[in-house]
Design a protein around this motif. Structure first.
Motif, short mmCIF file in Angstrom:
data_model
loop_
_atom_site.label_atom_id
_atom_site.label_comp_id
_atom_site.label_asym_id
_atom_site.label_seq_id
_atom_site.Cartn_x
_atom_site.Cartn_y
_atom_site.Cartn_z
N PHE A 118 0.80 -1.16 -0.01
CA PHE A 118 -0.05 -0.01 0.09
C PHE A 118 0.82 1.32 0.03
CE2 PHE A 118 -2.24 3.39 2.49
CZ PHE A 118 -3.20 3.57 1.61
N LEU A 119 1.97 1.20 0.88
CA LEU A 119 2.56 2.19 0.80
C LEU A 119 3.63 2.41 -0.35
CD1 LEU A 119 3.61 2.26 4.80
CD2 LEU A 119 1.77 3.88 3.71
N LEU A 120 4.14 1.45 -0.97
CA LEU A 120 5.54 1.46 -1.53
C LEU A 120 4.89 0.85 -2.93
CD1 LEU A 120 8.36 0.42 0.74
CD2 LEU A 120 7.57 2.75 0.18
N GLY A 121 3.93 0.34 -3.11
CA GLY A 121 3.55 -0.15 -4.37
C GLY A 121 3.88 -1.74 -4.50
N PRO A 122 3.45 -2.42 -5.40
CA PRO A 122 3.81 -3.85 -5.60
C PRO A 122 5.14 -4.08 -6.48
CG PRO A 122 2.15 -3.11 -7.20
CD PRO A 122 2.27 -2.08 -6.44
N SER A 123 5.44 -3.23 -7.30
CA SER A 123 6.75 -3.35 -8.24
C SER A 123 8.08 -3.35 -7.35
CB SER A 123 6.92 -2.23 -9.10
OG SER A 123 6.83 -1.00 -8.45
N GLN A 124 8.72 -4.14 -7.83
CA GLN A 124 10.13 -4.48 -7.28
C GLN A 124 11.04 -3.30 -7.36
OE1 GLN A 124 12.05 -7.89 -8.97
NE2 GLN A 124 12.56 -6.87 -10.82
N LYS A 125 12.04 -2.89 -6.44
CA LYS A 125 12.67 -1.89 -6.77
C LYS A 125 14.44 -2.28 -6.89
CE LYS A 125 9.82 1.48 -4.50
NZ LYS A 125 8.73 0.89 -4.80
N VAL A 126 14.81 -1.98 -7.79
CA VAL A 126 16.59 -2.50 -8.08
C VAL A 126 17.55 -1.47 -7.17
CG1 VAL A 126 18.26 -2.63 -9.91
CG2 VAL A 126 15.88 -2.80 -10.42
N PHE A 127 18.23 -2.28 -6.69
CA PHE A 127 19.51 -1.50 -5.81
C PHE A 127 20.24 -0.65 -6.72
CE2 PHE A 127 18.45 -3.25 -1.71
CZ PHE A 127 19.28 -3.14 -0.79
N PRO A 128 20.79 0.51 -6.39
CA PRO A 128 21.52 1.41 -7.08
C PRO A 128 22.93 0.55 -7.26
CG PRO A 128 20.62 2.37 -5.03
CD PRO A 128 20.19 1.04 -4.94
N ALA A 129 23.41 0.73 -8.61
CA ALA A 129 24.51 0.08 -8.81
C ALA A 129 25.67 0.56 -8.08
CB ALA A 129 24.88 0.29 -10.49
N SER A 130 25.82 1.92 -7.61
CA SER A 130 26.75 2.14 -6.77
C SER A 130 26.69 1.53 -5.58
CB SER A 130 26.67 3.77 -6.71
OG SER A 130 25.22 4.25 -6.14
N ALA A 131 25.52 0.81 -4.96
CA ALA A 131 25.37 0.38 -3.63
C ALA A 131 26.65 -0.68 -3.30
CB ALA A 131 23.99 -0.11 -3.37
N PHE A 132 26.88 -1.50 -4.37
CA PHE A 132 27.75 -2.51 -4.18
C PHE A 132 28.34 -2.82 -5.44
CE2 PHE A 132 29.79 -6.31 -2.70
CZ PHE A 132 30.29 -6.22 -1.46
N PRO A 133 29.22 -2.15 -5.88
CA PRO A 133 29.87 -2.49 -7.13
C PRO A 133 30.49 -3.80 -7.35
CG PRO A 133 30.67 -0.27 -6.57
CD PRO A 133 29.95 -0.89 -5.19
N ALA A 134 29.81 -4.45 -8.45
CA ALA A 134 30.46 -5.93 -8.58
C ALA A 134 31.91 -6.11 -8.76
CB ALA A 134 29.52 -6.81 -9.30
N LYS A 135 32.46 -7.21 -8.25
CA LYS A 135 33.83 -7.53 -8.46
C LYS A 135 34.02 -8.89 -8.41
CE LYS A 135 38.78 -5.60 -8.13
NZ LYS A 135 39.31 -4.82 -7.29
N ASN A 136 34.80 -9.49 -9.37
CA ASN A 136 34.87 -11.00 -9.30
C ASN A 136 36.50 -11.09 -9.15
OD1 ASN A 136 32.51 -11.81 -9.63
ND2 ASN A 136 32.39 -11.42 -11.92
N TYR A 137 36.76 -12.07 -8.18
CA TYR A 137 38.17 -12.62 -8.26
C TYR A 137 38.29 -14.09 -8.50
CZ TYR A 137 38.19 -8.61 -4.89
OH TYR A 137 37.84 -7.38 -4.27
N TYR A 138 39.24 -14.27 -9.35
CA TYR A 138 39.75 -15.81 -9.87
C TYR A 138 40.81 -16.25 -9.20
CZ TYR A 138 36.47 -14.22 -13.73
OH TYR A 138 35.25 -13.53 -13.94
N LEU A 139 40.55 -17.49 -8.45
CA LEU A 139 41.26 -18.29 -7.64
C LEU A 139 41.30 -19.65 -7.79
CD1 LEU A 139 43.53 -18.04 -5.32
CD2 LEU A 139 41.60 -18.46 -3.71
#
Length: 299
Positions: A118-139
């Motif tokens: 009711f307050l925010l609507g039923p649709s999903q919200k996307v986390f900002p890309a800057s919230a946690f920049p993805a980075k992969n490590y290969y080991l």
């Protein structure tokens, strides 16, 4: 070479399962702590996780907080929410039948979900890309993302803090005493109402942290996101032994690893079915859970 490839694939699924299992373990701890204290299955717990995810989302997107600050803010907010829910919805029914408390818990779950819609609507919200920049490590042929590392390390730190609180602090001793014998705890001068409120606060804070982790893991949040993770965390708590803190931790990791293995080697469509199949099996074979009712340490 084929054997090495098979081993690497297995290890990759195991790494994925540990991060997912850490989330389930944090949510399961709230279930098991509340059950250990007042014998209540708090089915609103998964939706408290959802509220924590939204608090984290708005802390990042509107206030510009970093992920750690957003998680702490979500934990504080949901700790207060958990205490309010306990005081308003559960405390008046403490001496009622279990079915009354259970129905109330389901009602509170629906209230949180549809109030959020009711307050925010039923649709999903996307986390900002800057919230946690993805980075992969290969080991050694394994792909380990910084999200997996963050979730696993954060969950382990929170579990260690919880264990310290339970085993080393006056509050933890009070929680264990109320869990073992509420009437005797009253005679020893323990404030049972305060102890129950603290238990709800801690469990809700852990669920909020898990909610932010889910937002980081999947990059989205929505008002119904707490239903399935909440139910799977409940299965994890039952698997480990409902009411037993170490059991909830182990059960959460087992569920996370099992889910990723089913998705990786079978079909992701079956992962939910397998999770609830585990619940049926554990109830048929060992209803007290892996750790048993009288082993380990209850809250």
């Amino acid at each position: 070479m084929k054997e090495v490839a098979i081993l690497l694939e297995f290890m990759q699924q195991l790494i994925n399962g540990l991060s997912l299992g850490a989330i389930y373990a944090l949510i399961a701890l709230g279930y098991t702590m509340v059950y250990g204290i007042i014998m209540l299955i708090n089915f609103a717990h998964g939706d408290i996780m959802m509220v924590g995810a939204f608090v984290g989302f708005f802390s990042i997107s509107i206030l510009g907080a970093n992920i750690v600050v957003a998680m702490l803010f979500a934990m504080v907010t949901c700790a207060v929410l958990g205490v309010v829910i306990e005081k308003v919805a559960y405390k008046p029914l403490r001496n009622s039948t279990r079915i009354a408390a259970l129905i109330t818990a389901i009602g509170m779950s629906l209230f949180l979900e549809y109030t959020t819609i009711f307050l925010l609507g039923p649709s999903q919200k996307v986390f900002p890309a800057s919230a946690f920049p993805a980075k992969n490590y290969y080991l050694m042929g394994l792909n380990i993302s910084n999200k997996d590392i963050f979730i696993f390390v954060s969950a382990v730190v929170l579990m260690m803090i919880l264990q310290y609180i339970i085993k080393r602090t006056k509050t933890g001793k009070a929680m264990r005493a109320v869990s073992l014998d509420k009437d005797a705890a009253v005679l020893m001068g323990i404030n049972v109402d305060k102890t129950i409120s603290i238990t709800f606060a801690i469990g809700s804070a852990l669920a909020a942290a898990a909610g932010v982790m889910v937002g980081v893991y999947y990059n989205t949040v929505n008002p119904l996101m707490g239903i399935i993770p909440g139910l799977k965390a409940f299965v994890a708590a039952v698997l480990g032994g409902i009411g037993i803190v170490p059991g909830a931790m182990v059960g959460g990791f087992v569920m996370g690893i099992l889910e990723t293995m089913v998705s990786g080697y079978g079909n992701s469509l079956y992962r939910d079915a397998v999770a609830f199949g585990v619940l049926i099996l554990i109830l048929l074979i060992k209803p007290t859970g892996l750790f048993g009712k009288n082993t380990g340490e209850k809250v």
